[in-house]
Design an enzyme around this catalytic site. Sequence first.
Site, PDB file in Angstrom:
ATOM      1  N   MET A 126      30.107  37.383  41.204  1.00  0.00           N
ATOM      2  CA  MET A 126      30.629  36.638  42.351  1.00  0.00           C
ATOM      3  C   MET A 126      29.683  36.685  43.555  1.00  0.00           C
ATOM      4  SD  MET A 126      34.679  37.716  42.252  1.00  0.00           S
ATOM      5  CE  MET A 126      35.160  36.525  43.507  1.00  0.00           C
ATOM      6  N   HIS A 127      29.933  35.787  44.493  1.00  0.00           N
ATOM      7  CA  HIS A 127      29.412  35.828  45.867  1.00  0.00           C
ATOM      8  C   HIS A 127      27.932  35.475  46.037  1.00  0.00           C
ATOM      9  CE1 HIS A 127      33.187  37.863  46.485  1.00  0.00           C
ATOM     10  NE2 HIS A 127      32.776  38.986  45.940  1.00  0.00           N
TER      11      HIS A 127
ATOM     12  N   ASP B 163      33.809  36.635  37.643  1.00  0.00           N
ATOM     13  CA  ASP B 163      33.887  37.690  36.623  1.00  0.00           C
ATOM     14  C   ASP B 163      35.231  38.406  36.632  1.00  0.00           C
ATOM     15  OD1 ASP B 163      33.384  39.004  39.038  1.00  0.00           O
ATOM     16  OD2 ASP B 163      31.560  39.992  38.343  1.00  0.00           O
TER      17      ASP B 163
END
Length: 499
Positions: free
Chosen positions: A81-82, A240
């Site tokens: 992520m991110h 995820d």
Amino acid sequence: MSYVIGVDLGTSAVKLLLVNKSGEVVEEISKDYPLIQEKTGYSEQRPEDWVEQTIAGLKDLVDQFDGSVSEIEGMSFSGQMHGLVLLDENNEVLRNAILWNDTRTTKQCQTIYEKIGKEKFIEITKNLALEGFTLPKILWVKENEPELFAKAKTFVLPKDYLRYRLTEALHMEYSDAAGTSLLDIHAKEWSNEICDLLDLDVSICPPLVNSHDNVGKITERVAEATGLSANTDVFAGGADNACGAIGSGILSEGKTFASIGTSGVVLSYESTGDKDYKGKVHYFNHGEEDAYYAMGVTLSAGYSLSWFKDTFAKDQDFQELLEGVGDVPVGSNGLLFTPYLVGERTPHADSQIRGSFIGMDSSHTIKEFARAVLEGITFSLHESIAIFRENGKNIDTVYSIGGGAKNADWLQIQADIFNATIVKLKSEQGPGMGAAMLAAYGSGWYASLKEGADTILEDAETYEPIPENVEKYQNLFRLYQEVYHQTESINQGLMAFRN
């Protein structure tokens, strides 16, 4: 027989699963790639590495497959992520991706609160502004690399860029968009208000889709490079943790998992997007349509155990180190560990706090220390469960996955500290299985993701809380919670002495 592929784009490697209609993993491939850390706090990767290694992995998967590639119906994705992937008007990458574990953006997080207001920001995004999230990274590039940022037309997250390169279709799905700090979580749309207040053009945000949506087929070029059929359908996929939830069957109210890897996650299903945790835990869109999840994070979960082993028992493997911890009494004979080795996320968003052993005396052996580490990691995860319960959630069963599910004594410790039944799945593939299930659902194998989970997933072992242990741990947990507040200022002072 029909098959689908789940692609899990992690921080250190891409993992590919070929899964049949019975939920069996018939082939598994992993391809790693490097991390770029040029300065303290920086963490980057080359998006091209993800693409090259995924295509190489898909080729290996096809080469090892005995069946016809026409039987591989679909593919979907899970991803770290991110991470920020900035693209120009031709969708060419402008710079290395800045990853989730990059911490250079403390100043930008402060700017977000100053310009938007902390309460307003949490109201819209349901989360705090944290260094790991995407929006602070965008602001960092805008401030520190203005000429490059002027060329930026859009941004995506890691698995979205990989999917684009396989399909030439550019999208972002809701579960990953929720971790950008730019999505109105409840409304499921990009926040014009946040963009306006930060002087960002909302058009930089890509089109949004659902995790199970069909976003096209692989290109002829990818088909030729991998051996897959050009008719292979591609589905959007998920973050995820969202895919980990799907792959663990966390698809109905109250279902919760505790995942212990390098970091630790406690994730619980939410049927609506209107609960207010006031930023104490993360609150994101699920990979299931119109569902959500709350999540707490322990930064050093399994990492605390591996650090302890490497530092104090380098010649032992984990099985040897943990042998006999079940014979050590609850509370490790008065020894308490806090797993703040690299700071903490939940419930203390504190990059400066550090870990500690409290109560050491000369009677303690390595077994007491090892059990104290297990208990401390589990106490940290329990802080998230306590927040969920304080906000009205009923959590009586927790699915344990990752490294924490590999040791029977640790599973019993989790049952006693969480005061919940702990369930270990018979076969655990985590986010990669969740991605495969999204492809299977999108391909019409199941009427719902829950039906898919009920078909594929099977419980293996359960651990029930022992009442007398629960009572002791409840008393010890109160002491554990005091350690953060008692050591916060000490650790701030010690930062001046760190290299």
